[in-house]
Design a protein around this motif. Sequence first.
Motif, mmCIF file in Angstrom:
data_model
loop_
_atom_site.group_PDB
_atom_site.id
_atom_site.type_symbol
_atom_site.label_atom_id
_atom_site.label_comp_id
_atom_site.label_asym_id
_atom_site.label_seq_id
_atom_site.Cartn_x
_atom_site.Cartn_y
_atom_site.Cartn_z
ATOM 1 N N PRO A 115 0.808 -1.234 0.000
ATOM 2 C CA PRO A 115 0.000 0.000 0.000
ATOM 3 C C PRO A 115 0.835 1.275 0.000
ATOM 4 O O PRO A 115 0.488 2.254 -0.670
ATOM 5 N N ILE A 116 1.990 1.275 0.679
ATOM 6 C CA ILE A 116 2.836 2.487 0.695
ATOM 7 C C ILE A 116 3.381 2.724 -0.711
ATOM 8 O O ILE A 116 3.345 3.832 -1.240
ATOM 9 N N SER A 117 3.867 1.666 -1.331
ATOM 10 C CA SER A 117 4.428 1.783 -2.661
ATOM 11 C C SER A 117 3.352 2.272 -3.647
ATOM 12 O O SER A 117 3.592 3.185 -4.449
ATOM 13 N N ALA A 118 2.146 1.711 -3.548
ATOM 14 C CA ALA A 118 1.055 2.136 -4.443
ATOM 15 C C ALA A 118 0.742 3.616 -4.216
ATOM 16 O O ALA A 118 0.549 4.374 -5.176
ATOM 17 N N ALA A 147 0.169 5.996 6.395
ATOM 18 C CA ALA A 147 0.757 4.693 6.753
ATOM 19 C C ALA A 147 0.466 4.382 8.228
ATOM 20 O O ALA A 147 0.065 3.268 8.567
ATOM 21 N N ILE A 148 0.643 5.365 9.077
ATOM 22 C CA ILE A 148 0.434 5.102 10.510
ATOM 23 C C ILE A 148 -1.062 4.921 10.793
ATOM 24 O O ILE A 148 -1.460 4.106 11.626
ATOM 25 N N CYS A 149 -1.913 5.667 10.054
ATOM 26 C CA CYS A 149 -3.363 5.484 10.225
ATOM 27 C C CYS A 149 -3.766 4.081 9.784
ATOM 28 O O CYS A 149 -4.622 3.440 10.403
ATOM 29 N N ALA A 150 -3.129 3.586 8.699
ATOM 30 C CA ALA A 150 -3.439 2.221 8.245
ATOM 31 C C ALA A 150 -3.003 1.218 9.312
ATOM 32 O O ALA A 150 -3.708 0.247 9.602
ATOM 33 N N LEU A 151 -1.846 1.481 9.943
ATOM 34 C CA LEU A 151 -1.340 0.556 10.965
ATOM 35 C C LEU A 151 -2.289 0.475 12.160
ATOM 36 O O LEU A 151 -2.542 -0.606 12.695
ATOM 37 N N SER A 340 11.816 0.275 11.590
ATOM 38 C CA SER A 340 11.752 -0.486 10.330
ATOM 39 C C SER A 340 10.693 0.108 9.403
ATOM 40 O O SER A 340 10.872 0.114 8.179
ATOM 41 N N LEU A 341 9.616 0.643 9.959
ATOM 42 C CA LEU A 341 8.608 1.281 9.115
ATOM 43 C C LEU A 341 9.179 2.562 8.489
ATOM 44 O O LEU A 341 9.006 2.812 7.288
ATOM 45 N N ALA A 342 9.895 3.347 9.295
ATOM 46 C CA ALA A 342 10.481 4.594 8.770
ATOM 47 C C ALA A 342 11.499 4.291 7.669
ATOM 48 O O ALA A 342 11.530 4.959 6.632
ATOM 49 N N ARG A 343 12.321 3.267 7.887
ATOM 50 C CA ARG A 343 13.323 2.892 6.864
ATOM 51 C C ARG A 343 12.632 2.444 5.583
ATOM 52 O O ARG A 343 13.051 2.800 4.475
ATOM 53 N N LEU A 344 11.574 1.653 5.746
ATOM 54 C CA LEU A 344 10.829 1.162 4.581
ATOM 55 C C LEU A 344 10.267 2.346 3.784
ATOM 56 O O LEU A 344 10.401 2.404 2.550
ATOM 57 N N GLU A 345 9.672 3.308 4.487
ATOM 58 C CA GLU A 345 9.097 4.471 3.796
ATOM 59 C C GLU A 345 10.192 5.266 3.092
ATOM 60 O O GLU A 345 10.018 5.703 1.955
#
Length: 385
Positions: A115-118, A147-151, A340-345
């Motif tokens: 979803p982040i990539s999309a 992203a955080i709202c989705a989490l 890990s979420l921040a790195r991914l983003e």
Amino acid sequence: MTDRPRTLLTAVRPEAQRDLYGFYDGLRGAGPCYWDRVVSSWVVTGHELVAAALTDSRMSSVRFPEPDAVEDGLRRFATVISRSMLYRDALEHARLRRAVSRTFTARSVEALREPISAAVHEIIDRVRPAGRMDVVADLAVPLPFNAICALIHAPEPDREQLLAWSNDVAAAFGNARLTAGEKAAADRGVAGMAAYFDRLIDRPEALLRPGDLSRDEAVANTILLLLAGHETTTHFLGNALLALLRHPGQIPRLATDPATAIEELLRYDSPLQLVLRRATEDLDLGGERIGAGQPVLLILGAANRDPAAFPDPHTLDLGRTGKARHLAFGHGAHFCPGASLARLEGDIVLRALLDRLPGLRLAEPELSWRPSLNFRGLDRLIVEW
Ligand code: HEM
């Protein structure tokens, strides 16, 4: 700098923000740990000392005194936020952190990759024909927030209101001189979020639900995730892209070794510049005697540019190796669980922008930084291609 700065407080000024790391080098002249009379705190700039303080159990994270003792205007803020793990020590902190890690797992982060990539590609598709964008407003704010709202499973129609509350609360962090209006807005923001999440946590899909955590703790830690996961990442994306556009020769290294590159970008211009601790007993730090009860400001951004830890610290080197690890995500018991979420983003956003917008460059060389001691971030970042 000829005129050596004497207080950290000056860092909020625009001229200091423009040369923040030169400013810190000036502070370093007072020693890696010094008493700052203006902010009435110890200020620690040395990497080794900051890392040591972050693992010292005598350095407490309990920030707020009893709610009744909190200054008028910020009482609700203190009552709610003080129940989150960020402001707890030892066993209580460990209990809260364990309960949160049961649902906030590596798997829940990995599930956000697609979803982040999309979302990133959708934003790029939308702005591409214009040939110009404000990376902060168009991408770096909405992407991490969604992203955080989705989490935490906050429904889309509610997000605009959540973002408004979150901005009001974030303004209260790191602002050395809050006006009565800003305090009231922060307090209202927290109260709004607390009432909202008190309803949300009863839904079966909510990330944190009452059980291992009390109701109040589930609410406070959901608010913490929202606040901690949003603005920090916004600034990371802006600061990292700026660093890359100012050092175009380094950009290919992002593709060859993205993991090393992302760590260097976090070190080079850290989104969260400081964390606060309070000594619970008299102790020595770097040859200074810190008294029980005294506040200690640990300057992560200065530690990450300490020449004793990082050779040639003001040089961006996306292939940097070496023993010292940056402290942008903290260290020890409170080490950022969202790293890990921040790195991914960061990885997804930076590579997508640079791959899909060839010729990407800064459109306005004059930059303005947020006037904050805590956060390091741009008001806007206008680019063109
Ligand atoms: C804690 C930085 C992104 C959630 C921390 C700490 C730092 C930090 C320095 C330690 C604070 C202390 O020791 O007092 C950052 C940076 C980020 C980022 C630079 C982005 C580049 C995130 C994200 C989330 C998150 C995306 C959530 C999904 C948290 C939480 C804590 C925390 C819950 C408290 C941990 C505890 O008290 O045990 N972060 N963070 N952060 N962060 Fe992050």
